[in-house]
Design an enzyme around this catalytic site. Sequence first.
Site, PDB file in Angstrom:
ATOM      1  N   LYS A 102       0.831  -1.203   0.000  1.00 59.90           N
ATOM      2  CA  LYS A 102       0.000   0.000   0.000  1.00 59.90           C
ATOM      3  C   LYS A 102       0.868   1.256   0.000  1.00 59.90           C
ATOM      4  CE  LYS A 102      -3.763   2.064   2.741  1.00 59.90           C
ATOM      5  NZ  LYS A 102      -4.631   1.846   3.922  1.00 59.90           N
ATOM      6  N   SER A 178      -9.120   3.118   3.133  1.00 61.55           N
ATOM      7  CA  SER A 178      -8.069   3.699   2.313  1.00 61.55           C
ATOM      8  C   SER A 178      -7.270   2.671   1.513  1.00 61.55           C
ATOM      9  CB  SER A 178      -7.099   4.502   3.193  1.00 61.55           C
ATOM     10  OG  SER A 178      -6.461   3.676   4.150  1.00 61.55           O
ATOM     11  N   SER A 202     -10.077   0.802   7.181  1.00 65.04           N
ATOM     12  CA  SER A 202      -9.461   0.826   5.856  1.00 65.04           C
ATOM     13  C   SER A 202      -9.049  -0.512   5.290  1.00 65.04           C
ATOM     14  CB  SER A 202      -8.242   1.759   5.872  1.00 65.04           C
ATOM     15  OG  SER A 202      -8.638   3.084   6.119  1.00 65.04           O
TER      16      SER A 202
END
Length: 495
Positions: A102, A178, A202
Amino acid sequence: MRFSRRGLMAASAAIAAAPSAFAKPKSSAAPAPWTPDATEIAGRIRRKEISAAEAVEDAIRKVETLQPHVQAVVDSDFERALAKAKSGQLTGPFAGVPFLVKDLDPYKGIRTRYGTRATLGAKPDTEQTPYVDAFDAAGFVTIGKSSTPEYGFLPTTEPMGFLPTRNPWNVKHSSGGSSGGAAAATASGMVTIAHASDGGGSIRIPAANCGLFGMKPSRGRMIPNRPTSRGIDLSVSHCVSHSVRDSAALFAASERTDAGAAFKPVGVVTAPLKRKLKVGLVMNTGTGLTPHPEVQAAVNNAAKLLKDLGHRVEPTNWPMDGNQFGQDFTVLWASGAAELVAGIGKAMGRKPDANVLEPFSLGMAELVNTLPQGALQAAMERLNATIKAYDTWLTKYDVILSPVLGKPPVELGYVAGWVPFEELQARLLAYVGYTPVQNVAGAPAMSVPLHWTADGLPVGVQFAGRAGDEATLFALAYQLEAAAPWAHRKPPVSA
């Protein structure tokens, strides 16, 4: 502190013993997965049915084909990944499996952009955290970085400095955030598993939106990653995946096993639950808002499934005032934005404006700057009281069942960072009121893909447990996966 050799060995043994994802189903009611999971790919490489280089080349082709449609990858490292795959030096339970990190975490040799225009011109990182080291130790081959909203603030991945990440089930809809890039990439089949992190939902939110399994670990469970200067450390890291076994194996390979670990190590959970649970069902957050009918149907169907499996389910309520909790969490979340904005301003020598940061990021910083004296401390005190209330609540139940989100995957733009600040705040409180509780409490929770809407959008269902009790959640997830399989469901945009 480094990665756990014991965890790697346990994960390797579990993967070696795992049956093929393409083994003939025991029952016609259990259709085969549409794509191999990471355990299957690792097994094929170990059995020399394919090479690590072939697995990585296949992933690169899929990224190149699908990227224009979903925009899940923000930076690639294909040449170095191929060289690593061909080196013959890969070890670990996932040796040779392609992977994405990520874009909120540094990975040596790749740029970290944090989803923001403020990092334009960033250079490749030269360091990474001990937690990210664990991916390398597990044998993953990182081929690039997955997209994220600006600094991970929002539950959608459509930052103004990048193209929006689209949901493979319907490209007009959000993949969540996210970890939206991780989920879109995994759901579409670019990769079979990807790194994700969770500071307010997230991992669970994009897993729910993209039809994946997503486990948020307990606070302090995993190998250390990014420190926080806030009073409550909200964020934890793990992954999104197609299968429970992939998540469980990576969990074992990256949890803390040293003497300073917050909890006794779980190891690799490999079997479905055998005992009966007492489950508390929460349908709303105590804010007066009712979830979307499809979300209600998802939770009610999950409750019926639990009862059919012999578990006891009864209604319950959050152990705090939902409205006050939402306000206090927003203040804590905004305090992180205020720190970032101040740091960026110091580096720039001037106050950042809308040409550098998104309106939502600036609005959260301004919210903190206009709070009355003592407001942040008061919010922190109430949130700390929530931790005790949650722990007391979970003495009455083994697991809590609830929605992940108040709505099915929303259309792109609905909770984007350019929506007027007050309107966006109201939308967020209604949309993401179910997930932040476990971040404050430091408790584990998972999104399980048990429902699809009439128009084909996934709706995840949340199960949460006591701090440190991931073992129960993993075992329950295996049971649910067997009773209501999801891995055969293929999104319209896929490899």
